[in-house]
Motif scaffolding. Structure first.
Motif, PDB file in Angstrom:
ATOM      1  N   GLN A  17       0.823  -1.204   0.000  1.00 37.05           N
ATOM      2  CA  GLN A  17       0.000   0.000   0.000  1.00 37.05           C
ATOM      3  C   GLN A  17       0.857   1.254   0.000  1.00 37.05           C
ATOM      4  OE1 GLN A  17      -3.399  -0.105  -0.418  1.00 37.05           O
ATOM      5  NE2 GLN A  17      -3.046   2.075  -0.837  1.00 37.05           N
ATOM      6  N   ALA A  18       1.987   1.197   0.708  1.00 34.88           N
ATOM      7  CA  ALA A  18       2.894   2.350   0.730  1.00 34.88           C
ATOM      8  C   ALA A  18       3.433   2.641  -0.672  1.00 34.88           C
ATOM      9  CB  ALA A  18       4.044   2.075   1.702  1.00 34.88           C
ATOM     10  N   ILE A  19       3.731   1.586  -1.413  1.00 36.82           N
ATOM     11  CA  ILE A  19       4.214   1.764  -2.790  1.00 36.82           C
ATOM     12  C   ILE A  19       3.133   2.414  -3.643  1.00 36.82           C
ATOM     13  CG2 ILE A  19       4.947   0.543  -4.878  1.00 36.82           C
ATOM     14  CD1 ILE A  19       6.227  -1.563  -3.039  1.00 36.82           C
ATOM     15  N   LEU A  20       1.907   1.917  -3.533  1.00 36.77           N
ATOM     16  CA  LEU A  20       0.809   2.448  -4.334  1.00 36.77           C
ATOM     17  C   LEU A  20       0.510   3.900  -3.984  1.00 36.77           C
ATOM     18  CD1 LEU A  20      -1.630  -0.613  -4.235  1.00 36.77           C
ATOM     19  CD2 LEU A  20       0.028  -0.020  -6.005  1.00 36.77           C
ATOM     20  N   ASP A  21       0.571   4.214  -2.700  1.00 36.81           N
ATOM     21  CA  ASP A  21       0.301   5.594  -2.271  1.00 36.81           C
ATOM     22  C   ASP A  21       1.356   6.549  -2.810  1.00 36.81           C
ATOM     23  OD1 ASP A  21      -1.919   4.704  -0.940  1.00 36.81           O
ATOM     24  OD2 ASP A  21      -0.958   4.644   1.044  1.00 36.81           O
ATOM     25  N   GLU A  22       2.613   6.132  -2.750  1.00 38.00           N
ATOM     26  CA  GLU A  22       3.690   7.015  -3.207  1.00 38.00           C
ATOM     27  C   GLU A  22       3.641   7.203  -4.725  1.00 38.00           C
ATOM     28  OE1 GLU A  22       8.496   7.642  -2.442  1.00 38.00           O
ATOM     29  OE2 GLU A  22       7.418   5.967  -1.502  1.00 38.00           O
ATOM     30  N   LEU A  23       3.223   6.152  -5.452  1.00 42.51           N
ATOM     31  CA  LEU A  23       3.093   6.248  -6.907  1.00 42.51           C
ATOM     32  C   LEU A  23       1.799   6.931  -7.329  1.00 42.51           C
ATOM     33  CD1 LEU A  23       4.311   2.727  -8.144  1.00 42.51           C
ATOM     34  CD2 LEU A  23       5.444   4.915  -8.526  1.00 42.51           C
ATOM     35  N   ASP A  24       0.881   7.085  -6.363  1.00 44.04           N
ATOM     36  CA  ASP A  24      -0.443   7.620  -6.659  1.00 44.04           C
ATOM     37  C   ASP A  24      -1.116   6.775  -7.749  1.00 44.04           C
ATOM     38  OD1 ASP A  24      -2.598   9.299  -6.306  1.00 44.04           O
ATOM     39  OD2 ASP A  24      -1.904  10.765  -7.800  1.00 44.04           O
TER      40      ASP A  24
END
Length: 348
Positions: free
Chosen positions: A299-306
């Motif tokens: 989820q952290a990856i997805l949030d940072e990539l938007d």
């Protein structure tokens, strides 16, 4: 077999046969008149998309292809035999260019498709053709015209439904091995893939699609760095891109987010058309992250990539989550083939 995706060849069509000058010579038939026959047309050269050919490597050793010359005409109004055509097998996906001018001649996309690349010469005329009421014994004939000679540049663009995109060592080759019978090289170091690999994924007896793995793309690929520039073009015919992202990269100075951004930037530099293709994010190597940390990490990856598109979590090495991904791809491709608006799957 070694993969070669560009080659230059010379094609030479056959010349037309010459017309014959002769006269009928038979006992008791005086002044028999002209009986010279026409020559035969020269053979032409065709490129033929052939299903069991998947590389242009043979053209490195056999670069000249000639059709047969037409036979000359004969006596007794005999027409010369037409020269045999030359059919050159090439892989489906071959684009043909004039080598000197760069002009595109044609594109062979389907097995069995043919492309005329050098036309045979026209036959010459025998003296019978020149007979008239005021010229009963013509000596005149015409020669066959020369066949076309051309230098061609062949460029192979892999035809696949799905293309794998990602940094070196992201797990693309492992994925194609896990879901198809293709066996690309797999190792624990980058750049193990040096040429495109194709695999057929069969989700059941009646449904299948073709998936393509290309060498890993690195930063600067659009300017010629690494192998990615040479093979990014192979993704232009795919219907879907799978962006394979290593969520536990082997390089300590590379994070999943920075790796993803580099890939996106290179694709946008290379082609707007490629950048606009449907692209799914596939988070690979989930077996390298503890189960209790996996959801938070992803989820952290997805949030940072938007990222707001489809997301799949897999382990290509352990074959986790790959079957669900293949079924989702098949549904998406069938929707495309039926000209329906594909419904994006919810992230999992």
């Amino acid at each position: 077999m070694r993969f070669v995706d560009e080659a230059e060849i010379r094609v030479e069509a056959g010349d037309g046969g010459n017309g014959k000058a002769s006269f009928r010579r038979e006992k008791y038939i005086p002044l028999g008149g002209p009986d010279g026959g026409d020559g035969g047309d020269g053979g032409s050269v065709y490129l033929v998309a052939t299903e069991n050919v998947n590389t242009l490597v043979d053209f490195r050793y056999h670069s000249v292809h000639r059709a047969q010359r037409g036979q000359n005409g004969g006596s007794r109004d005999c027409t010369g035999k037409k020269g045999d055509d030359c059919f050159v097998p090439v892989p489906p996906g071959t684009i043909v260019y004039e080598a000197d001018t760069g002009e595109k001649i044609g594109d062979l996309t389907k097995p069995g498709q043919q492309l005329l690349v050098a036309k045979g010469g026209f036959h010459g005329l025998g003296n019978t053709r020149f007979k008239s009421s005021i010229n009963r014994a013509p000596q005149q004939t015409s020669k066959g015209t020369p066949g076309e000679h051309r230098m061609l540049r062949l460029e192979l663009m892999v035809i696949a439904d799905v293309g794998l995109l990602g940094m070196p060592n992201a797990g693309k080759s492992s994925l194609i091995r896990a879901v198809s019978s293709a066996r690309p090289k797999v190792a624990d170091y980058p750049f193990t893939t040096l040429h495109p690999n194709l695999g057929v994924v069969r989700v059941d007896d009646m449904r299948s699609f073709v998936i393509a793995d290309i060498p890993g793309v690195i930063e600067g690929a659009a300017e010629g760095a690494g192998l990615g520039l040479q093979f990014l073009k192979h993704l232009s015919r795919t219907g879907l891109l799978l962006h394979i992202l290593d969520i536990a990269p082997y390089q300590s100075d590379e994070t999943p987010v920075s790796a993803a951004r580099k890939i996106i930037a290179e694709v946008e530099k290379w082609s707007d058309e490629l950048a606009e293709k449907p692209r799914w994010l596939v988070l690979n190597k989930i077996d390298n992250v503890p189960d209790d940390e996996l959801d938070t990490h992803c989820q952290a990856i997805l949030d940072e990539l938007d990222w707001d598109g489809p997301v799949y979590k897999i382990s290509a090495l352990k074959n986790q989550g790959t079957q669900e991904l293949m079924y989702a791809i098949m549904d998406f491709l069938e929707a495309q083939r039926n000209s329906l608006e594909p419904i994006a799957d919810e992230p999992v």
